[in-house]
Design an enzyme around this catalytic site. Structure first.
Site, PDB file in Angstrom:
ATOM      1  N   ARG A 157       0.832  -1.217   0.000  1.00 31.90           N
ATOM      2  CA  ARG A 157       0.000   0.000   0.000  1.00 31.90           C
ATOM      3  C   ARG A 157       0.859   1.257   0.000  1.00 31.90           C
ATOM      4  O   ARG A 157       0.679   2.147  -0.837  1.00 31.90           O
ATOM      5  CB  ARG A 157      -0.921   0.003   1.240  1.00 31.90           C
ATOM      6  CG  ARG A 157      -2.049  -0.997   1.167  1.00 31.90           C
ATOM      7  CD  ARG A 157      -2.776  -1.077   2.504  1.00 31.90           C
ATOM      8  NE  ARG A 157      -1.931  -1.667   3.513  1.00 31.90           N
ATOM      9  CZ  ARG A 157      -2.078  -2.895   4.002  1.00 31.90           C
ATOM     10  NH1 ARG A 157      -3.070  -3.644   3.608  1.00 31.90           N
ATOM     11  NH2 ARG A 157      -1.252  -3.372   4.920  1.00 31.90           N
ATOM     12  N   ILE A 158       1.804   1.347   0.942  1.00 28.57           N
ATOM     13  CA  ILE A 158       2.625   2.564   1.043  1.00 28.57           C
ATOM     14  C   ILE A 158       3.567   2.664  -0.158  1.00 28.57           C
ATOM     15  O   ILE A 158       3.724   3.735  -0.749  1.00 28.57           O
ATOM     16  CB  ILE A 158       3.390   2.583   2.391  1.00 28.57           C
ATOM     17  CG1 ILE A 158       2.391   2.702   3.542  1.00 28.57           C
ATOM     18  CG2 ILE A 158       4.405   3.728   2.432  1.00 28.57           C
ATOM     19  CD1 ILE A 158       2.982   2.484   4.935  1.00 28.57           C
ATOM     20  N   ARG A 179       8.432  -9.650  -3.937  1.00 24.75           N
ATOM     21  CA  ARG A 179       8.425 -11.104  -4.124  1.00 24.75           C
ATOM     22  C   ARG A 179       7.508 -11.527  -5.259  1.00 24.75           C
ATOM     23  O   ARG A 179       7.724 -12.530  -5.900  1.00 24.75           O
ATOM     24  CB  ARG A 179       8.000 -11.783  -2.823  1.00 24.75           C
ATOM     25  CG  ARG A 179       9.003 -11.557  -1.701  1.00 24.75           C
ATOM     26  CD  ARG A 179       8.469 -11.999  -0.380  1.00 24.75           C
ATOM     27  NE  ARG A 179       7.241 -11.282  -0.033  1.00 24.75           N
ATOM     28  CZ  ARG A 179       6.590 -11.406   1.098  1.00 24.75           C
ATOM     29  NH1 ARG A 179       7.028 -12.242   2.006  1.00 24.75           N
ATOM     30  NH2 ARG A 179       5.511 -10.710   1.355  1.00 24.75           N
ATOM     31  N   THR A 180       6.465 -10.724  -5.504  1.00 25.15           N
ATOM     32  CA  THR A 180       5.527 -11.056  -6.591  1.00 25.15           C
ATOM     33  C   THR A 180       5.336  -9.829  -7.476  1.00 25.15           C
ATOM     34  O   THR A 180       5.420  -8.693  -6.990  1.00 25.15           O
ATOM     35  CB  THR A 180       4.142 -11.443  -6.020  1.00 25.15           C
ATOM     36  OG1 THR A 180       3.749 -10.404  -5.101  1.00 25.15           O
ATOM     37  CG2 THR A 180       4.178 -12.770  -5.301  1.00 25.15           C
ATOM     38  N   ARG A 237      10.610   0.037   8.993  1.00 28.58           N
ATOM     39  CA  ARG A 237      11.005  -0.246  10.367  1.00 28.58           C
ATOM     40  C   ARG A 237      12.530  -0.247  10.391  1.00 28.58           C
ATOM     41  O   ARG A 237      13.182  -0.653   9.430  1.00 28.58           O
ATOM     42  CB  ARG A 237      10.475  -1.613  10.836  1.00 28.58           C
ATOM     43  CG  ARG A 237       8.993  -1.610  11.173  1.00 28.58           C
ATOM     44  CD  ARG A 237       8.699  -0.796  12.439  1.00 28.58           C
ATOM     45  NE  ARG A 237       7.297  -0.859  12.832  1.00 28.58           N
ATOM     46  CZ  ARG A 237       6.377   0.049  12.506  1.00 28.58           C
ATOM     47  NH1 ARG A 237       6.702   1.094  11.761  1.00 28.58           N
ATOM     48  NH2 ARG A 237       5.130  -0.081  12.939  1.00 28.58           N
ATOM     49  N   GLU A 266      14.811   2.118  18.317  1.00 23.92           N
ATOM     50  CA  GLU A 266      14.079   3.342  18.691  1.00 23.92           C
ATOM     51  C   GLU A 266      13.759   3.376  20.172  1.00 23.92           C
ATOM     52  O   GLU A 266      13.387   2.330  20.715  1.00 23.92           O
ATOM     53  CB  GLU A 266      12.741   3.383  17.928  1.00 23.92           C
ATOM     54  CG  GLU A 266      12.866   4.042  16.600  1.00 23.92           C
ATOM     55  CD  GLU A 266      11.549   4.009  15.817  1.00 23.92           C
ATOM     56  OE1 GLU A 266      10.472   4.244  16.396  1.00 23.92           O
ATOM     57  OE2 GLU A 266      11.618   3.764  14.614  1.00 23.92           O
ATOM     58  N   HIS A 284      10.185   9.239  13.823  1.00 25.43           N
ATOM     59  CA  HIS A 284       9.041   8.368  13.492  1.00 25.43           C
ATOM     60  C   HIS A 284       7.755   9.187  13.320  1.00 25.43           C
ATOM     61  O   HIS A 284       6.780   8.992  14.045  1.00 25.43           O
ATOM     62  CB  HIS A 284       8.860   7.280  14.550  1.00 25.43           C
ATOM     63  CG  HIS A 284       8.154   6.056  14.036  1.00 25.43           C
ATOM     64  ND1 HIS A 284       8.476   4.780  14.398  1.00 25.43           N
ATOM     65  CD2 HIS A 284       7.107   5.928  13.167  1.00 25.43           C
ATOM     66  CE1 HIS A 284       7.668   3.921  13.799  1.00 25.43           C
ATOM     67  NE2 HIS A 284       6.818   4.599  13.044  1.00 25.43           N
ATOM     68  N   GLY A 286       5.941   9.366  10.492  1.00 28.77           N
ATOM     69  CA  GLY A 286       5.165   8.916   9.319  1.00 28.77           C
ATOM     70  C   GLY A 286       3.682   9.233   9.341  1.00 28.77           C
ATOM     71  O   GLY A 286       3.130   9.727   8.360  1.00 28.77           O
TER      72      GLY A 286
END
Ligand SMILES: NC(=O)C1=CN([C@@H]2O[C@H](COP(=O)(O)OP(=O)(O)OC[C@H]3O[C@@H](n4cnc5c(N)ncnc54)[C@H](O)[C@@H]3O)[C@@H](O)[C@H]2O)C=CC1
Ligand SMILES: O=C(O)C(=O)CO
Length: 320
Positions: A157-158, A179-180, A237, A266, A284, A286
């Site tokens: 999504r991001i 991976r796909t 992450r 963190e 952090h 986001g």
């Protein structure tokens, strides 16, 4: 009424929605739950709304043989702080908040791409220091982002929201490591090798989930493969990146710079990283916007409400 424990203060609208359905307790601290408190909430509450930082490891679940808690409705999409398989073995469902965070996190990736490429944090420090001597044609030259090539690690999504911003907003070529294969509405080339992609791009952005499967996915091999002018951005992450290898690449000027929103341990940020001028460091941020934190909270409450009504959770990430 079932008993709900919320591990951090949340927006008042979210708390009101929670109180409509649950006997709600809100912890008045922004620090992670202690080892003792993690076990205590599993014993004492029917449902818990935790956040990142509350480390529900396999040992925590194993130490509470017959937990009263049956749902951890996580506030956030990333759930690498919860061992979801161990939770399932204890009969505890886990849900998250996908979608609510996507645009804000993609925006933060673009913010870091621009800040790093255009040396914005360095420039801001210069003005604040009082040492700025005025504009001149060769002052603080960075890299122009428009029409460059971005490599996205994890086109979920991001990742897709970042790709759209890069393609439509900046006319950039999009490459991805996944991976796909993924369908995009514009040309986006997939790489099966991360180092091969790193060789080709001007900006490399990490947006895979954290956890054992992706730990140190971006390591010395990737930083060696990158071009000397290229920038690295991490909004995923901290453990996705070998921080020691990143520090070395920045110290040796082997890459152009980096923009980080997340860190391996963190909130600890290595002194060596903080000493460098070619890295932009955000705490952090986001999803740190009023609307977004509200939506994340409401999404967590939707999962809690579904649980209370014995209907399927909209955002379950495991099954019991
Ligand atoms: N900086 C911040 O404040 C925020 C950080 N995040 C982080 O971003 C992560 C991604 O979020 P979404 O895009 O919503 O998740 P998502 O599940 O939609 O996307 C993750 C993508 O990574 C891919 N992936 C997983 N493991 C991989 C591997 N080993 N190699 C290559 N690709 C792999 C998945 O197939 C998927 O396409 C979250 O898990 C969270 O850790 C999310 C929100 C805010
Ligand atoms: O949603 C997440 O995973 C976060 O990192 C919170 O912003």
């Amino acid at each position: 009424m079932k008993k709900l424990f919320i591990t951090r203060p949340l927006p008042e609208s979210v708390l009101s929605a929670a109180r409509e359905v649950f006997d709600t307790s809100v912890r008045q601290s922004n620090l992670p739950l202690s080892a003792h408190d993690l076990r205590w909430v599993l014993r004492e509450y029917d449902v818990v709304l935790p956040t990142l930082g509350d480390i529900f490891s396999a040992e925590v679940f194993e130490d509470v043989p017959d937990p009263r808690c049956k749902l951890l409705a996580n506030f956030g999409v990333g759930y690498n702080h919860i061992d979801v398989a161990a939770a399932a073995r204890s009969g505890i469902l886990v849900s998250n908040t996908p979608g609510a965070v996507t645009d804000a996190t993609a925006d933060t990736a673009l913010l870091l791409m621009l800040m790093s490429a255009r040396r914005a944090a360095e420039g801001e420090r210069l003005v604040r220091s009082g040492a700025w001597e005025g504009w001149h044609p060769t002052q603080m030259l960075g890299m122009h982002l428009s029409r460059k090539t971005v490599g996205i690690i994890g086109l979920g999504r991001i990742g897709q929201a970042i790709a759209q911003r890069c393609f439509y907003g900046f006319g950039m070529r999009v490459r991805y490591f996944s991976r796909t294969p993924k369908m995009m509405e514009f040309d986006a080339r997939r790489f099966e090798s991360l180092t091969e992609m790193a060789r080709e791009v001007d900006v490399l952005v990490a947006c895979v989930p954290g956890g054992p499967e992706t730990r140190h996915l971006v390591g010395a091999d990737v930083f060696h493969a990158m071009q000397p002018h290229a920038h690295f951005v991490n909004v995923s992450r901290g453990d996705v990146v070998d921080e020691t290898a990143l520090v070395a690449a920045l110290q040796d000027r082997r890459i152009g710079g980096a923009g980080l929103d997340v860190y391996e341990h963190e909130p600890k940020v290595p002194d060596a990283l903080r000493a460098l001028d070619n890295v932009t460091l955000l705490p952090h941020l986001g999803t740190a916007a009023h609307e977004v934190r509200n939506s994340m909270g409401m999404m967590a409450i939707d999962n809690l409400k579904a649980f209370a009504a014995s209907t399927p959770l909209p955002n379950a990430v495991n099954a019991v």
